[in-house]
Structures are given as C-alpha cells and as structure tokens.
Design a protein around this motif. Structure first.
Motif, mmCIF file in Angstrom:
data_model
loop_
_atom_site.group_PDB
_atom_site.id
_atom_site.type_symbol
_atom_site.label_atom_id
_atom_site.label_comp_id
_atom_site.label_asym_id
_atom_site.label_seq_id
_atom_site.Cartn_x
_atom_site.Cartn_y
_atom_site.Cartn_z
ATOM 1 N N ALA A 51 0.828 -1.221 0.000
ATOM 2 C CA ALA A 51 0.000 0.000 0.000
ATOM 3 C C ALA A 51 0.857 1.264 0.000
ATOM 4 O O ALA A 51 0.355 2.348 -0.276
ATOM 5 C CB ALA A 51 -0.927 -0.018 1.215
ATOM 6 N N THR A 52 2.154 1.136 0.290
ATOM 7 C CA THR A 52 3.048 2.306 0.268
ATOM 8 C C THR A 52 3.344 2.769 -1.160
ATOM 9 O O THR A 52 3.946 3.816 -1.351
ATOM 10 C CB THR A 52 4.385 1.996 0.970
ATOM 11 N N ILE A 53 2.921 1.961 -2.145
ATOM 12 C CA ILE A 53 3.087 2.332 -3.553
ATOM 13 C C ILE A 53 1.722 2.706 -4.113
ATOM 14 O O ILE A 53 0.816 1.882 -4.173
ATOM 15 C CB ILE A 53 3.730 1.190 -4.364
ATOM 16 N N ASP A 54 1.605 3.971 -4.497
ATOM 17 C CA ASP A 54 0.373 4.473 -5.090
ATOM 18 C C ASP A 54 0.396 4.139 -6.581
ATOM 19 O O ASP A 54 1.428 4.292 -7.235
ATOM 20 C CB ASP A 54 0.307 5.996 -4.881
ATOM 21 N N MET A 55 -0.722 3.670 -7.106
ATOM 22 C CA MET A 55 -0.799 3.358 -8.540
ATOM 23 C C MET A 55 -1.735 4.344 -9.223
ATOM 24 O O MET A 55 -2.850 4.568 -8.756
ATOM 25 C CB MET A 55 -1.311 1.929 -8.755
ATOM 26 N N LYS A 56 -1.248 4.918 -10.311
ATOM 27 C CA LYS A 56 -2.067 5.820 -11.113
ATOM 28 C C LYS A 56 -2.102 5.284 -12.535
ATOM 29 O O LYS A 56 -1.100 4.789 -13.046
ATOM 30 C CB LYS A 56 -1.486 7.235 -11.118
ATOM 31 N N LYS A 57 -3.264 5.394 -13.155
ATOM 32 C CA LYS A 57 -3.351 4.963 -14.550
ATOM 33 C C LYS A 57 -4.023 6.056 -15.360
ATOM 34 O O LYS A 57 -4.949 6.721 -14.898
ATOM 35 C CB LYS A 57 -4.092 3.630 -14.685
ATOM 36 N N LYS A 58 -3.488 6.214 -16.562
ATOM 37 C CA LYS A 58 -4.021 7.181 -17.518
ATOM 38 C C LYS A 58 -4.180 6.448 -18.845
ATOM 39 O O LYS A 58 -3.303 6.522 -19.703
ATOM 40 C CB LYS A 58 -3.063 8.368 -17.669
ATOM 41 N N LEU A 59 -5.252 5.715 -18.973
ATOM 42 C CA LEU A 59 -5.461 4.893 -20.160
ATOM 43 C C LEU A 59 -6.349 5.660 -21.142
ATOM 44 O O LEU A 59 -7.538 5.387 -21.270
ATOM 45 C CB LEU A 59 -6.068 3.542 -19.768
ATOM 46 N N ASP A 60 -5.747 6.641 -21.819
ATOM 47 C CA ASP A 60 -6.487 7.529 -22.716
ATOM 48 C C ASP A 60 -6.843 6.879 -24.047
ATOM 49 O O ASP A 60 -7.851 7.218 -24.645
ATOM 50 C CB ASP A 60 -5.693 8.811 -22.973
ATOM 51 N N SER A 61 -6.010 5.966 -24.530
ATOM 52 C CA SER A 61 -6.264 5.344 -25.830
ATOM 53 C C SER A 61 -7.213 4.165 -25.687
ATOM 54 O O SER A 61 -7.044 3.311 -24.816
ATOM 55 C CB SER A 61 -4.975 4.858 -26.470
ATOM 56 N N LYS A 62 -8.178 4.117 -26.551
ATOM 57 C CA LYS A 62 -9.112 2.978 -26.610
ATOM 58 C C LYS A 62 -8.981 2.283 -27.970
ATOM 59 O O LYS A 62 -9.866 1.570 -28.408
ATOM 60 C CB LYS A 62 -10.567 3.445 -26.417
ATOM 61 N N ALA A 63 -7.836 2.500 -28.616
ATOM 62 C CA ALA A 63 -7.614 2.001 -29.976
ATOM 63 C C ALA A 63 -7.627 0.473 -30.034
ATOM 64 O O ALA A 63 -7.206 -0.210 -29.103
ATOM 65 C CB ALA A 63 -6.285 2.524 -30.522
ATOM 66 N N MET A 64 -8.092 -0.027 -31.165
ATOM 67 C CA MET A 64 -8.091 -1.456 -31.457
ATOM 68 C C MET A 64 -6.761 -1.753 -32.158
ATOM 69 O O MET A 64 -6.346 -1.010 -33.048
ATOM 70 C CB MET A 64 -9.266 -1.789 -32.372
ATOM 71 N N VAL A 65 -6.106 -2.843 -31.751
ATOM 72 C CA VAL A 65 -4.833 -3.232 -32.360
ATOM 73 C C VAL A 65 -4.836 -4.729 -32.633
ATOM 74 O O VAL A 65 -5.650 -5.469 -32.087
ATOM 75 C CB VAL A 65 -3.628 -2.897 -31.459
ATOM 76 N N MET A 66 -3.912 -5.162 -33.447
ATOM 77 C CA MET A 66 -3.699 -6.583 -33.702
ATOM 78 C C MET A 66 -2.470 -6.989 -32.888
ATOM 79 O O MET A 66 -1.349 -6.592 -33.202
ATOM 80 C CB MET A 66 -3.455 -6.818 -35.195
ATOM 81 N N ALA A 67 -2.710 -7.740 -31.822
ATOM 82 C CA ALA A 67 -1.627 -8.114 -30.919
ATOM 83 C C ALA A 67 -2.026 -9.361 -30.145
ATOM 84 O O ALA A 67 -3.168 -9.805 -30.211
ATOM 85 C CB ALA A 67 -1.320 -6.956 -29.964
ATOM 86 N N ASP A 68 -1.071 -9.899 -29.405
ATOM 87 C CA ASP A 68 -1.323 -11.041 -28.547
ATOM 88 C C ASP A 68 -1.608 -10.526 -27.134
ATOM 89 O O ASP A 68 -0.713 -9.994 -26.477
ATOM 90 C CB ASP A 68 -0.111 -11.963 -28.542
#
Length: 171
Positions: A51-68
């Motif tokens: 809990a001493t590590i704060d996690m932040k996420k900024k997932l702005d892209s919703k793009a579709m990709v071809m990947a595994d």
C-alpha cells in the motif's frame, strides 16, 4: 507441498520467459483493445504490491490493435514489476499511461528506424531510485539483473524487448 507447487510454478514461468525470449513459443495475434489488458494487469498488480506504492493509470487510448493479449499482459507485468522493485523499500508512485501517438517523417526518425504512422505509447514510470549508467546500458541484456539471488532472473526487460519487436514496436 505448497513449497513444491510454488517452485513448480516459478519453474514454469521461467521456462515460459525463456521460450518467449528465444521466440520459440507460439503467439496468437488478434484484434483487441490494449487498454482492457493493461487495466486487468494493473488490477492484478494492485493486490500484490504494498500500500506504500500508489498506482495511477491514464489509459487515454481505446484504440483497437492486432496483438497477442497474453504477451501485452506480460509486458505490463514485467515493466510494473521492475518499477515496484525500485520502490519496494521507500514506497512511491507507479504511473501507467496509454496514449495514441502519430509519428511523422520528420520526427523521431532515429528512435523508430524511420517507421512513421499511428502507434500506441505504453509508458510505465515510477518514483524509485532510478538506474545508473551501467544498468541502463545493460537493462535489456538477457540475464542481467540488479536483484539478489532468488528475486529475479534478469529476463524481464529482455522479454519486453522481444515482445515489442514481435509486434513491430520499439522502445
């Protein structure tokens, strides 16, 4: 028995990492939205880091990709695990962002080998201790590690590099 099971799981993970690094395993690219896999990986990580590590996420892209998706999950886990280890003792902030980037012919040519177009940029940053020049120079070399015996294989960033290369990306 629990220790034997844990040992077998660690061995399985290590073999999988070695196969990934040597590109001997098969992977299955399919169309999907990377932010979904990143989000799932971060949920898993949140439950396993202090809990001493704060996690932040900024997932702005919703793009579709071809990947595994499995490989993308592994990239996120490896990068975030390295970030977590850099902050293990002191705590800090782990930030993961996913953005759309368009590379033009006049910009970033050396960094991208002249590959222009639309990309997704996955960025993992932390407020940990950082890397010295020797570590930066060797960070993507297989089996190079700064961790104590039993804490890591040194394959994490090598695997990230191999997966990124398989997906025609760059670091």
């Amino acid at each position: 028995i629990e220790q034997v099971v844990k040992g077998a799981q660690r061995a399985t993970e290590l073999v999988q990492q070695i196969l990934t690094f040597s590109r001997q395993d098969e992977y299955k690219k399919k169309p999907f939205r990377i932010y979904l896999e990143v989000n799932e990986a971060l949920k898993l990580l949140r439950s396993s880091i202090p809990a001493t590590i704060d996690m932040k996420k900024k997932l702005d892209s919703k793009a579709m990709v071809m990947a595994d998706p499995i490989k993308i999950h592994q990239v996120v886990m490896n990068l975030c695990t390295n970030a977590y280890h850099a902050m293990k003792k002191t705590g800090g902030c782990l930030t993961v962002s996913l953005t759309d980037v368009k590379l033009s012919e006049t910009k970033h040519l050396t960094e991208t080998n002249g590959l222009t177009g639309n990309y997704l940029k996955l960025e993992v940053s932390d407020t940990g201790h950082g890397m010295d020049e020797k570590t930066i120079k060797n960070a993507f070399d297989p089996y190079y590690t700064t961790k104590e015996m039993g804490e890591g294989t040194g394959l994490g960033l090598s695997i990230v590099q191999a997966i990124v290369d398989e997906h025609n990306g760059f670091i």
